[in-house]
Structure formats: structure tokens, C-alpha cells
Write a protein that holds these residues in place. Structure first.
Motif, PDB file in Angstrom:
ATOM      1  N   LEU C 173      31.360  12.180  -3.547  1.00  0.00           N
ATOM      2  CA  LEU C 173      30.998  13.065  -4.656  1.00  0.00           C
ATOM      3  C   LEU C 173      32.213  13.862  -5.123  1.00  0.00           C
ATOM      4  O   LEU C 173      32.429  14.039  -6.329  1.00  0.00           O
ATOM      5  CB  LEU C 173      29.867  14.009  -4.227  1.00  0.00           C
ATOM      6  CG  LEU C 173      28.542  13.332  -3.848  1.00  0.00           C
ATOM      7  CD1 LEU C 173      27.583  14.350  -3.232  1.00  0.00           C
ATOM      8  CD2 LEU C 173      27.903  12.674  -5.068  1.00  0.00           C
ATOM      9  N   ALA C 174      33.027  14.330  -4.170  1.00  0.00           N
ATOM     10  CA  ALA C 174      34.227  15.088  -4.539  1.00  0.00           C
ATOM     11  C   ALA C 174      35.180  14.216  -5.342  1.00  0.00           C
ATOM     12  O   ALA C 174      35.740  14.648  -6.348  1.00  0.00           O
ATOM     13  CB  ALA C 174      34.920  15.618  -3.283  1.00  0.00           C
ATOM     14  N   SER C 175      35.362  12.965  -4.918  1.00  0.00           N
ATOM     15  CA  SER C 175      36.315  12.107  -5.627  1.00  0.00           C
ATOM     16  C   SER C 175      35.818  11.777  -7.027  1.00  0.00           C
ATOM     17  O   SER C 175      36.612  11.503  -7.923  1.00  0.00           O
ATOM     18  CB  SER C 175      36.604  10.841  -4.824  1.00  0.00           C
ATOM     19  OG  SER C 175      35.640   9.851  -5.077  1.00  0.00           O
ATOM     20  N   ALA C 176      34.488  11.804  -7.227  1.00  0.00           N
ATOM     21  CA  ALA C 176      33.934  11.561  -8.554  1.00  0.00           C
ATOM     22  C   ALA C 176      33.809  12.851  -9.365  1.00  0.00           C
ATOM     23  O   ALA C 176      33.313  12.824 -10.498  1.00  0.00           O
ATOM     24  CB  ALA C 176      32.567  10.887  -8.436  1.00  0.00           C
ATOM     25  N   GLY C 177      34.224  13.964  -8.781  1.00  0.00           N
ATOM     26  CA  GLY C 177      34.183  15.229  -9.504  1.00  0.00           C
ATOM     27  C   GLY C 177      32.791  15.812  -9.631  1.00  0.00           C
ATOM     28  O   GLY C 177      32.553  16.653 -10.499  1.00  0.00           O
ATOM     29  N   VAL C 178      31.864  15.406  -8.780  1.00  0.00           N
ATOM     30  CA  VAL C 178      30.498  15.918  -8.891  1.00  0.00           C
ATOM     31  C   VAL C 178      29.998  16.544  -7.596  1.00  0.00           C
ATOM     32  O   VAL C 178      28.789  16.711  -7.406  1.00  0.00           O
ATOM     33  CB  VAL C 178      29.501  14.813  -9.350  1.00  0.00           C
ATOM     34  CG1 VAL C 178      29.815  14.383 -10.773  1.00  0.00           C
ATOM     35  CG2 VAL C 178      29.511  13.623  -8.399  1.00  0.00           C
ATOM     36  N   LEU C 179      30.899  16.903  -6.693  1.00  0.00           N
ATOM     37  CA  LEU C 179      30.477  17.668  -5.516  1.00  0.00           C
ATOM     38  C   LEU C 179      30.199  19.089  -5.969  1.00  0.00           C
ATOM     39  O   LEU C 179      31.062  19.713  -6.594  1.00  0.00           O
ATOM     40  CB  LEU C 179      31.578  17.676  -4.445  1.00  0.00           C
ATOM     41  CG  LEU C 179      31.209  18.413  -3.153  1.00  0.00           C
ATOM     42  CD1 LEU C 179      30.208  17.604  -2.340  1.00  0.00           C
ATOM     43  CD2 LEU C 179      32.452  18.715  -2.316  1.00  0.00           C
ATOM     44  N   PRO C 180      29.003  19.621  -5.669  1.00  0.00           N
ATOM     45  CA  PRO C 180      28.700  20.988  -6.118  1.00  0.00           C
ATOM     46  C   PRO C 180      29.635  22.011  -5.426  1.00  0.00           C
ATOM     47  O   PRO C 180      30.151  21.746  -4.368  1.00  0.00           O
ATOM     48  CB  PRO C 180      27.258  21.199  -5.678  1.00  0.00           C
ATOM     49  CG  PRO C 180      26.712  19.849  -5.367  1.00  0.00           C
ATOM     50  CD  PRO C 180      27.878  18.999  -4.956  1.00  0.00           C
TER      51      PRO C 180
ATOM     52  N   PRO D 114      32.249  22.440 -13.404  1.00  0.00           N
ATOM     53  CA  PRO D 114      32.111  23.519 -12.414  1.00  0.00           C
ATOM     54  C   PRO D 114      33.093  24.669 -12.646  1.00  0.00           C
ATOM     55  O   PRO D 114      33.002  25.683 -11.976  1.00  0.00           O
ATOM     56  CB  PRO D 114      32.433  22.828 -11.081  1.00  0.00           C
ATOM     57  CG  PRO D 114      32.371  21.359 -11.340  1.00  0.00           C
ATOM     58  CD  PRO D 114      32.689  21.174 -12.783  1.00  0.00           C
ATOM     59  N   TYR D 115      34.040  24.501 -13.581  1.00  0.00           N
ATOM     60  CA  TYR D 115      35.147  25.441 -13.709  1.00  0.00           C
ATOM     61  C   TYR D 115      35.034  26.261 -14.986  1.00  0.00           C
ATOM     62  O   TYR D 115      34.601  25.753 -16.016  1.00  0.00           O
ATOM     63  CB  TYR D 115      36.472  24.676 -13.684  1.00  0.00           C
ATOM     64  CG  TYR D 115      36.568  23.765 -12.489  1.00  0.00           C
ATOM     65  CD1 TYR D 115      36.741  24.296 -11.211  1.00  0.00           C
ATOM     66  CD2 TYR D 115      36.443  22.381 -12.618  1.00  0.00           C
ATOM     67  CE1 TYR D 115      36.797  23.467 -10.096  1.00  0.00           C
ATOM     68  CE2 TYR D 115      36.510  21.549 -11.515  1.00  0.00           C
ATOM     69  CZ  TYR D 115      36.684  22.100 -10.261  1.00  0.00           C
ATOM     70  OH  TYR D 115      36.730  21.276  -9.162  1.00  0.00           O
ATOM     71  N   MET D 116      35.459  27.498 -14.911  1.00  0.00           N
ATOM     72  CA  MET D 116      35.356  28.373 -16.069  1.00  0.00           C
ATOM     73  C   MET D 116      36.534  29.324 -16.126  1.00  0.00           C
ATOM     74  O   MET D 116      36.987  29.842 -15.110  1.00  0.00           O
ATOM     75  CB  MET D 116      34.055  29.172 -15.986  1.00  0.00           C
ATOM     76  CG  MET D 116      33.708  29.856 -17.288  1.00  0.00           C
ATOM     77  SD  MET D 116      32.561  31.215 -16.979  1.00  0.00           S
ATOM     78  CE  MET D 116      32.974  32.246 -18.389  1.00  0.00           C
ATOM     79  N   SER D 159      32.123  31.023  -2.410  1.00  0.00           N
ATOM     80  CA  SER D 159      31.542  31.916  -3.432  1.00  0.00           C
ATOM     81  C   SER D 159      32.519  33.007  -3.857  1.00  0.00           C
ATOM     82  O   SER D 159      32.366  33.603  -4.916  1.00  0.00           O
ATOM     83  CB  SER D 159      30.257  32.553  -2.897  1.00  0.00           C
ATOM     84  OG  SER D 159      30.567  33.510  -1.892  1.00  0.00           O
ATOM     85  N   GLU D 160      33.508  33.297  -3.013  1.00  0.00           N
ATOM     86  CA  GLU D 160      34.484  34.326  -3.371  1.00  0.00           C
ATOM     87  C   GLU D 160      35.594  33.799  -4.272  1.00  0.00           C
ATOM     88  O   GLU D 160      36.439  34.566  -4.736  1.00  0.00           O
ATOM     89  CB  GLU D 160      35.111  34.928  -2.102  1.00  0.00           C
ATOM     90  CG  GLU D 160      34.155  35.826  -1.323  1.00  0.00           C
ATOM     91  CD  GLU D 160      34.746  36.277   0.014  1.00  0.00           C
ATOM     92  OE1 GLU D 160      34.044  36.988   0.744  1.00  0.00           O
ATOM     93  OE2 GLU D 160      35.892  35.896   0.332  1.00  0.00           O
ATOM     94  N   MET D 161      35.622  32.504  -4.491  1.00  0.00           N
ATOM     95  CA  MET D 161      36.739  31.946  -5.257  1.00  0.00           C
ATOM     96  C   MET D 161      36.467  32.015  -6.751  1.00  0.00           C
ATOM     97  O   MET D 161      35.381  31.717  -7.216  1.00  0.00           O
ATOM     98  CB  MET D 161      37.027  30.530  -4.779  1.00  0.00           C
ATOM     99  CG  MET D 161      37.481  30.587  -3.314  1.00  0.00           C
ATOM    100  SD  MET D 161      38.348  29.121  -2.802  1.00  0.00           S
ATOM    101  CE  MET D 161      39.849  29.281  -3.768  1.00  0.00           C
ATOM    102  N   GLU D 162      37.487  32.369  -7.492  1.00  0.00           N
ATOM    103  CA  GLU D 162      37.298  32.641  -8.909  1.00  0.00           C
ATOM    104  C   GLU D 162      37.304  31.365  -9.763  1.00  0.00           C
ATOM    105  O   GLU D 162      37.996  30.390  -9.434  1.00  0.00           O
ATOM    106  CB  GLU D 162      38.378  33.594  -9.417  1.00  0.00           C
ATOM    107  CG  GLU D 162      39.768  33.053  -9.343  1.00  0.00           C
ATOM    108  CD  GLU D 162      40.777  34.082  -9.827  1.00  0.00           C
ATOM    109  OE1 GLU D 162      41.928  33.703 -10.079  1.00  0.00           O
ATOM    110  OE2 GLU D 162      40.407  35.273  -9.953  1.00  0.00           O
ATOM    111  N   GLY D 163      36.541  31.406 -10.833  1.00  0.00           N
ATOM    112  CA  GLY D 163      36.567  30.336 -11.815  1.00  0.00           C
ATOM    113  C   GLY D 163      35.990  29.018 -11.325  1.00  0.00           C
ATOM    114  O   GLY D 163      36.228  27.981 -11.931  1.00  0.00           O
ATOM    115  N   GLY D 164      35.266  29.052 -10.219  1.00  0.00           N
ATOM    116  CA  GLY D 164      34.698  27.814  -9.688  1.00  0.00           C
ATOM    117  C   GLY D 164      35.635  27.063  -8.761  1.00  0.00           C
ATOM    118  O   GLY D 164      35.353  25.923  -8.384  1.00  0.00           O
ATOM    119  N   ARG D 165      36.743  27.716  -8.363  1.00  0.00           N
ATOM    120  CA  ARG D 165      37.724  26.996  -7.544  1.00  0.00           C
ATOM    121  C   ARG D 165      37.226  26.662  -6.135  1.00  0.00           C
ATOM    122  O   ARG D 165      37.901  25.922  -5.415  1.00  0.00           O
ATOM    123  CB  ARG D 165      39.031  27.778  -7.478  1.00  0.00           C
ATOM    124  CG  ARG D 165      39.836  27.683  -8.767  1.00  0.00           C
ATOM    125  CD  ARG D 165      41.171  28.367  -8.613  1.00  0.00           C
ATOM    126  NE  ARG D 165      41.879  28.412  -9.884  1.00  0.00           N
ATOM    127  CZ  ARG D 165      41.637  29.265 -10.858  1.00  0.00           C
ATOM    128  NH1 ARG D 165      40.656  30.154 -10.722  1.00  0.00           N
ATOM    129  NH2 ARG D 165      42.350  29.233 -11.971  1.00  0.00           N
TER     130      ARG D 165
END
Lengths: 180, 180, 180, 180
Positions: C173-180, D114-116, D159-165
Motif C-alpha cells: 500500500l505504501a509503494s502504491a501511495g495509498v497507505l493511510p 494525504p498531504y496538505m 499524528s504529530e507530523m505536519e502536513g500529513g508527513r
């Protein structure tokens, strides 16, 4: 790249002057795609190259290439440029992974990298994209030609590719395991 | 690969007969490493190739290559073969990611892939490994020679590489962004 | 993996005793595939997991998994196991690149890696494979269930996966960019 | 990202007004680096996260992140931001391959990825970078903290990481084979 690569029909909102200004101040983000035919096991059997006349009226070859617009995802940009360059019936299969096989850095002056674009500093994320349908390039592309991997990697074809993209083409073949 | 590549000093427990038998019944797992020198920004500046006499007493070039033993991790195998081939002072920097830049499939008969190994069906996970120390190949390797990427990718050097590894070498250069 | 994963119908020539012996002496090469559904832009929308009863009659989930035979290419092995596990109408799209998204090392004893296989030391090359047709698992698989990426990455599903493959699934999922 | 990430000391030639204008018209190219400690076999043992106060004076964590300047190579940008954020004695080992482990697309509005990043549309090439020296973050970073991969992947840190990192961090761990 846009002048000889993929025109951006949606870019009217960014005037030519504005774009020209940005190109002297910021690296411009591009996506590029090497269209391929694959067999039933996914092996690349053919590579599609676009033949165009560049701004000096020389015949050169290139791949699908174009700018990422503000607010546009990489996948949307990739799909848009594939459709522009290969027509609406190409049925490209975009990769599941957004990680490119290579990142090409184009600079206005030669020597820093294998890639050059006299208009700008562009950074391009490059993907291999299998197409399963019928390719019908727009009028500004003279022809789409399919080559075997061996032909595509040959010095003649590599030397005909604009902006150093022969190197990118070889990297694409290597990543697909079909560089001779 | 072991006969001309990396001998396995630990493999005594697997008799030659046993290994020969396995090699006719199962694909054998290998790791391979392309040793490189990098500059301060990580750019590959030189590629190290081992020059050896193969079983026909011809001079051939190869990369670090050897079998993965039962119970051994890929990283342990990679480190062991690097130490065997480059000596204890090479200080190789194994990659953070276990994903190889390429997977090479060696078959006893030519044609199926670019790679061939008359002794066996071997599947090799290939890595680029920067070395920061002094390389001191063991006696069975005649010489370690450093080449620029341009030299390493040249038809002459590629043709001197055993088992089709010239293709693997070019793929390594492509993945590092230094294939000409 | 074969007992609960993908049976090898072609392996009759390698007797059970022989295979059992090899498994105690050599790392065994596997391929694994995470079947996915993708949208028109290549984004992974669903992940297919096989639900099976393992040798302890517990219900566990797994992915497509099986051994590479002597003389068989990785692509042939991948296609064979996909067909075995998903049926002949799944129409899997094997990736253009033979580089896996991850390499999983299974050991008989836990702790060395996230992966474990009590029968053997196995090394698996893992791929994400979009399927476009209808999946019809063989009888030994109880069910193929499609999950969203969020569901697939949830602790419950991850914990139901055998041999530590929940980790492999998250890496996919991470490699496909869809790991939450 | 620059306001809370890596300031660009060289960017004076691009006025704040100009940069603000570009950020509303073009995707802005970034590089990001996850600093890690590795053991002798290259296994990631620790992940370094920067703790900062963001523009709302909340404590957040981030990774090394910054803009690519006009005329600057990706490697130069990566090295510059690593030095800015980790100090001159960190001795980062930039990867031999310019291909990132992930590409993060930041948009001003949430939901598309996931990123903002409320300031801009930014596209970031993300790398894992082993550091071998002593990290001495600049004054605007409150602290550099080293975490084990397990800690780094925990819901609290994510959860502490900014911008979805947090998503990007998990992808980094997955690509290094150490995502739990």
C-alpha cells in the motif's frame, strides 16, 4: 518542452508572458511517459516514439511530455498529456505506484546533466506506460512509431531524441529489464 | 557464479555433489553488488569491476556475486561476498532499502534472458554499493579496476563481462542516473 | 507457503521428500502478488485477499504466493500462481518492471525479520498486480475478499494475515501511495 | 513548507511577493529527506524527526524539507536543506539513485491526497538519507529526536507530523523494510 512536446491546451489562463517569467525564476515540474506495448506476461515488446519537427524544423523524436498545472495531480497531468499526444483511444495503463523510474533534470545550459531545455529549468518525473488501444497522435505530431527495445536503444534513435531524452529512453528500457 | 565469482568459504557443509544436485533442480538465490565510488553529493563517479580468469582461462570482468546460504539474510550474504571480493577494508555502505535495482535471471541455456550461467538456474538480486575504504581483492581475483561510468558502459567493457553482466552493469548505471 | 498458498501442480517431478530436503538446505525462491483493482488513473481502489484455512484449521488471510520452479522465469511463475489462485479469467496485468516493490525473507524461526515460515527459509519477490477480470479462486481458497486500502491496512486484517504478510501488505500500500 | 520546514537563505533574490505569486500559479518543487541512522549492514535503526513550533505555535514534528531553487540540482537542494536543518557536521550520505522512495503531492485544500500545505501546491521528492555525523539543528528547530522505527510508526508520532508527513514517514519505513 511544450513547444515541441505536449502543448497545454488548458494553460490559457497562464499567459505566455507569465509562463515565460516563471520559467526564468522557478524549476518547472513536468511528467513524461514512455508509451510501450507489453505481451501477456508484461514484457515490453515495443516502445512508441513521437516524431516531430522541432522549432528549427529538424525532425526529432520524443516521448510524451508536459507540464503539471497548478492544482493538478501527477496522475491527472500524466493522463492529460497521454491523451493529448496519443489520442483518446490509446487506453494507457497508469502505474499503480507514483514513484517514477527516473527523474530527469533539464537545464537551459548543457553539461550539468544529460538533459537540456533551452527555455527553462524543468524537472520531470518519468514513467513507463503500457498502452493497449489505438494511438492516434494529434496533428502537431507527425507520426508515432513503434520500435523494438533493441531499435529504440540504438545509437541512431538515441541521437535523434531531443533534449537528451535518449538517455531517459535507455533508462526506461533498463528499468523494464529490456535494455540490450 | 561461485567458481569465478565469490567462493563460499562457509559452504563446506553443503558438499559439492549436493550443491550440484540442487543446481539441477531448484533456482539458486544470489546477491550481486556493483561497487561504486561516489562524490560528496552521492553521484557515482567510478565503478569497480573485478577482472578474473574464467574456467576457460579467458580474462573476463565481473561484479561481486555469490550465493545466499540457508539461514542467511540477504544483507549478511551481501556483506559476506563484498568482504570476500573486496577485502576487509572496503567499508561498503549497504543500501537502506532491500529492494534491488534489478533482478537478473541466469539460465543454463542462452536466449531466455540476457543472462546465462552454464552451471545453474540462478536468480540474483543486484545492488549498487558505495565503498569508502580500500579495496584489496583476494588472490583469485586478478585485479579490481575502477572505471568512469562512460568507460564502464562502453561496448568493449560490456563485452568483457561474463554471463551477460554487461547488461546488469548498464542497468546499474541507469538506476544511478549516470548511464551515458 | 505452498501448503496454504499456491499449490504447484507442475511440481510432481520434485517429490515431497526431495522438496522437504531442499527446504532444509537452501533458501527457496518465491514470488508473491498483491492483487488490486485500480481506477482509470491507476490509483489502487481495492486490495484482494485470499481467505484460507491453514494447517491448524484457523482462518487466515494471504496473498498470491508460490515457488519459482527450476527453469521457470519469474514472470511465468507469477502468472502461473495468479492463475492458480485467482482463476483463468482474472486477467492480471503484470508490471513492466521486474523489480519487486519489496523482498520478504521468511525464516523458520521468528524474530530475524517480520516474516516467518515454519517449513523453510524462503525469499520472496513481491509485486502489486492489477487484475481487470473476474476472480474465481480454486476450491482450496475459501474466498477472495476485496478491501479498501484503509480496511486492508487496519490492525484486524493485518493480524489475520499469515507469516507476517500484514507487513508486506502495508508495504504494498505504501509503494502504491495509498497507505493511510 | 519553508516557514516551518527549511528556510531558504539563498532565496532573497526571489521576493516574498514573487514567491507568493508563484505559489498561487504553479506547483512548487520540493525535496524532502528522512534522516536515519543505520547499522553496519545498512539496516535502519533510528529515524530522526525535527520538532518545531508551527505558525499556530503548536508543537509539530517534521522531516528535512525545502524548495528546489532555479538552476539548482536536486542533489544540491537536498544537501543544502540537510545542512540547514541538521548542521554542517551531520555528514549525510545522499543516495546513489536519484529516484525517490515516494512522491508527495501537497495541496492547499485537504482530501485530494494525504498531504496538505495551506500555502501552496507543492510536489516533493522524498529520500531516505543516512547520516553518520553529529546533528546540530539550527535554532528554529527546537530539537532533533531519534526514534526507533516502531516508535516513529506509532499513531502518536504520526499524528504529530505536519502536513500529513506521518504517511510519508511510514512509506519511508516501508521502503527500508522496517515498517512494523
Amino acid at each position: 518542452m511544450a513547444s515541441v512536446g505536449t502543448p497545454d491546451p488548458n494553460s490559457a489562463w497562464l499567459s505566455d508572458d507569465e509562463l515565460a517569467m516563471y520559467r526564468r525564476r522557478m524549476p518547472v515540474l513536468y511528467v513524461e511517459a514512455v508509451p510501450v506495448r507489453v505481451d501477456g506476461l508484461g514484457v515490453v515488446t515495443e516502445v512508441g516514439l513521437l516524431m516531430r519537427a522541432n522549432s528549427e524544423d529538424e525532425i526529432t523524436r520524443t516521448i510524451v511530455s508536459g507540464r503539471v498545472m497548478y492544482g493538478e495531480t501527477l496522475r491527472d497531468a500524466l493522463f492529460r498529456h497521454l491523451e493529448n499526444d496519443l489520442g483518446p483511444m490509446a487506453f494507457p495503463q497508469l502505474p499503480a505506484s507514483p514513484v517514477p523510474f527516473s527523474v530527469a533534470e533539464y537545464f537551459p545550459l548543457p553539461g550539468l546533466t544529460p538533459y537540456m531545455d533551452s527555455r527553462q529549468h524543468a524537472v520531470s518525473l518519468a514513467y513507463i506506460v503500457p498502452v493497449t488501444g489505438t494511438c492516434d497522435p494529434r496533428q502537431d505530431a507527425l507520426e508515432l512509431t513503434w520500435f523494438t527495445p533493441e531499435e529504440a536503444a540504438s545509437p541512431r534513435i538515441v541521437s535523434e531524441m531531443e533534449g537528451g531524452r535518449g538517455t531517459l529512453l535507455r533508462a526506461a528500457l533498463a528499468s523494464a529489464g529490456v535494455l540490450p
